[in-house]
Design a protein around this motif. Sequence first.
Motif, PDB file in Angstrom:
ATOM      1  N   LEU A 120      23.738 -34.451  26.689  1.00  0.00           N
ATOM      2  CA  LEU A 120      24.768 -34.228  25.709  1.00  0.00           C
ATOM      3  C   LEU A 120      25.846 -35.535  26.020  1.00  0.00           C
ATOM      4  N   ALA A 121      26.396 -35.825  24.971  1.00  0.00           N
ATOM      5  CA  ALA A 121      27.504 -37.043  24.895  1.00  0.00           C
ATOM      6  C   ALA A 121      28.603 -36.323  23.894  1.00  0.00           C
ATOM      7  N   LEU A 122      29.754 -35.960  24.579  1.00  0.00           N
ATOM      8  CA  LEU A 122      30.934 -35.489  24.161  1.00  0.00           C
ATOM      9  C   LEU A 122      31.662 -36.679  23.434  1.00  0.00           C
ATOM     10  N   VAL A 123      31.835 -36.532  22.187  1.00  0.00           N
ATOM     11  CA  VAL A 123      32.469 -37.711  21.308  1.00  0.00           C
ATOM     12  C   VAL A 123      33.854 -37.445  20.785  1.00  0.00           C
ATOM     13  N   THR A 124      34.890 -38.326  21.411  1.00  0.00           N
ATOM     14  CA  THR A 124      36.114 -38.372  20.922  1.00  0.00           C
ATOM     15  C   THR A 124      36.498 -39.817  19.992  1.00  0.00           C
ATOM     16  N   LEU A 125      37.086 -39.618  18.728  1.00  0.00           N
ATOM     17  CA  LEU A 125      37.398 -40.700  18.005  1.00  0.00           C
ATOM     18  C   LEU A 125      38.856 -40.962  17.965  1.00  0.00           C
ATOM     19  N   THR A 126      39.187 -42.109  18.212  1.00  0.00           N
ATOM     20  CA  THR A 126      40.566 -42.846  18.248  1.00  0.00           C
ATOM     21  C   THR A 126      40.600 -43.997  17.312  1.00  0.00           C
ATOM     22  N   GLY A 127      41.160 -43.653  15.963  1.00  0.00           N
ATOM     23  CA  GLY A 127      41.386 -44.502  15.203  1.00  0.00           C
ATOM     24  C   GLY A 127      39.974 -45.171  14.591  1.00  0.00           C
ATOM     25  N   GLY A 128      39.090 -44.134  14.660  1.00  0.00           N
ATOM     26  CA  GLY A 128      37.933 -44.405  14.130  1.00  0.00           C
ATOM     27  C   GLY A 128      36.710 -44.880  15.057  1.00  0.00           C
ATOM     28  N   GLU A 129      37.357 -45.450  16.347  1.00  0.00           N
ATOM     29  CA  GLU A 129      36.406 -45.742  17.324  1.00  0.00           C
ATOM     30  C   GLU A 129      36.005 -44.868  18.149  1.00  0.00           C
ATOM     31  N   ALA A 139      12.476 -48.245  23.567  1.00  0.00           N
ATOM     32  CA  ALA A 139      12.698 -47.621  24.699  1.00  0.00           C
ATOM     33  C   ALA A 139      14.130 -47.299  25.062  1.00  0.00           C
ATOM     34  N   GLY A 140      14.390 -46.265  25.360  1.00  0.00           N
ATOM     35  CA  GLY A 140      15.714 -45.969  25.798  1.00  0.00           C
ATOM     36  C   GLY A 140      16.094 -44.657  25.085  1.00  0.00           C
ATOM     37  N   GLU A 141      17.646 -44.180  25.322  1.00  0.00           N
ATOM     38  CA  GLU A 141      18.004 -43.106  25.408  1.00  0.00           C
ATOM     39  C   GLU A 141      18.056 -42.353  24.202  1.00  0.00           C
ATOM     40  N   SER A 142      17.668 -41.005  24.200  1.00  0.00           N
ATOM     41  CA  SER A 142      18.145 -39.989  22.988  1.00  0.00           C
ATOM     42  C   SER A 142      19.058 -38.727  23.442  1.00  0.00           C
ATOM     43  N   LEU A 143      19.896 -38.377  22.657  1.00  0.00           N
ATOM     44  CA  LEU A 143      20.876 -37.433  23.328  1.00  0.00           C
ATOM     45  C   LEU A 143      21.494 -36.841  22.143  1.00  0.00           C
ATOM     46  N   ILE A 144      22.239 -36.014  22.438  1.00  0.00           N
ATOM     47  CA  ILE A 144      22.909 -34.942  21.427  1.00  0.00           C
ATOM     48  C   ILE A 144      24.607 -35.352  21.136  1.00  0.00           C
ATOM     49  N   ASP A 145      24.990 -36.155  20.313  1.00  0.00           N
ATOM     50  CA  ASP A 145      26.220 -36.367  20.162  1.00  0.00           C
ATOM     51  C   ASP A 145      27.192 -34.867  19.851  1.00  0.00           C
ATOM     52  N   MET A 146      27.989 -34.677  20.554  1.00  0.00           N
ATOM     53  CA  MET A 146      28.705 -33.553  19.999  1.00  0.00           C
ATOM     54  C   MET A 146      30.053 -34.197  19.511  1.00  0.00           C
ATOM     55  N   VAL A 147      30.004 -33.844  17.933  1.00  0.00           N
ATOM     56  CA  VAL A 147      30.991 -35.054  17.251  1.00  0.00           C
ATOM     57  C   VAL A 147      32.179 -34.056  16.778  1.00  0.00           C
ATOM     58  N   PRO A 148      33.356 -34.351  16.793  1.00  0.00           N
ATOM     59  CA  PRO A 148      34.329 -33.447  16.614  1.00  0.00           C
ATOM     60  C   PRO A 148      34.578 -33.244  14.911  1.00  0.00           C
ATOM     61  N   GLU A 149      34.668 -32.009  14.739  1.00  0.00           N
ATOM     62  CA  GLU A 149      34.650 -31.633  13.289  1.00  0.00           C
ATOM     63  C   GLU A 149      35.568 -30.367  13.114  1.00  0.00           C
TER      64      GLU A 149
END
Length: 303
Positions: free
Chosen positions: A79-88, A5-15
């Motif tokens: 929506l969740a906008l994702v940024t990656l720094t060193g894989g994190e 029970a908890g959130e679902s969302l769309i990750d906007m992943v850089p590509e």
Amino acid sequence: MILCAGESLIDMVPEDGAFRPLAGGSVYNTAIALGRLGEDAAYLWPISRDPFGDVLLRPLSEAGVNTDLCPRTDRLTTLALVTLTGGEARYSFYDEGSAGRMLKPDDIPALPEDIQAIFAGGISLVPDPCGAAIEALIERNGDRLPVMLDPNIRPFFVTDADAYRARLARLIARADIVKLSGDDLEWLYPHETPEDAARKVLEQGPRLVLQTGGAAGARAHWSGDPVVAPAIRTTVADTIGAGDTFNAGVLASLRRQGVLSKAGLAAITAERIAAALTLGAQAAAITVSRPGANPPWAHEMPA
């Protein structure tokens, strides 16, 4: 079934200089991982009727996760906008008035008899009314069913730290298993070592406190000596969904060992805890080896 029970969302992943929409969310990822591991799992969270709602439902269906408890709504998907720094992974959330956020305590249904455990956590615990709804779910069912909690704390998402800490204190006291990353422990107890912080959480009532640290592996605090499981060495693509998959592996192992119950957790042994940590680490290692939240299927797991 294990109910997530908890959130679902769309990750906007850089590509390639743009963003690719991928189904995600901490608790949602755990539900998917449980289903892919071959466990009977169910999911409870509102799903929008917008096009992203279908994107979220498809992986649940493919993994065999039961969605009968998911109400449909015309509110928009988070929506969740994702940024990656060193894989994190780092996240920016677009959540105001969204499908999930507006879940209310009165929307929580009576649970079917075949639900044998509850998993909850993530950003769904932070805002109201959805945070109050998840708290109501656990309050109504936590005496009968074992509860695993992973708050997966995102400090930038917390607007009222005092209220959030108070909610976490209430939920931790009702939980049987609490999983906390090093970052979670630092936020909860900034002046304590991770081990001392984990022990403080254990003193609040859970049977197990699972402390994770990426490459440092996982440690379980309980009534006996701490149980340690090393991380599985692999080439890391990114860490999206790693902790969520670890949670699924732990729950799957506990269920397969026959100890995913109030009585079973009360009488758990170090060997059973070690087995659960190991399965969680094995599953998480596969997830981090490929981009995005892409948990392993049962046939991909070590024999």
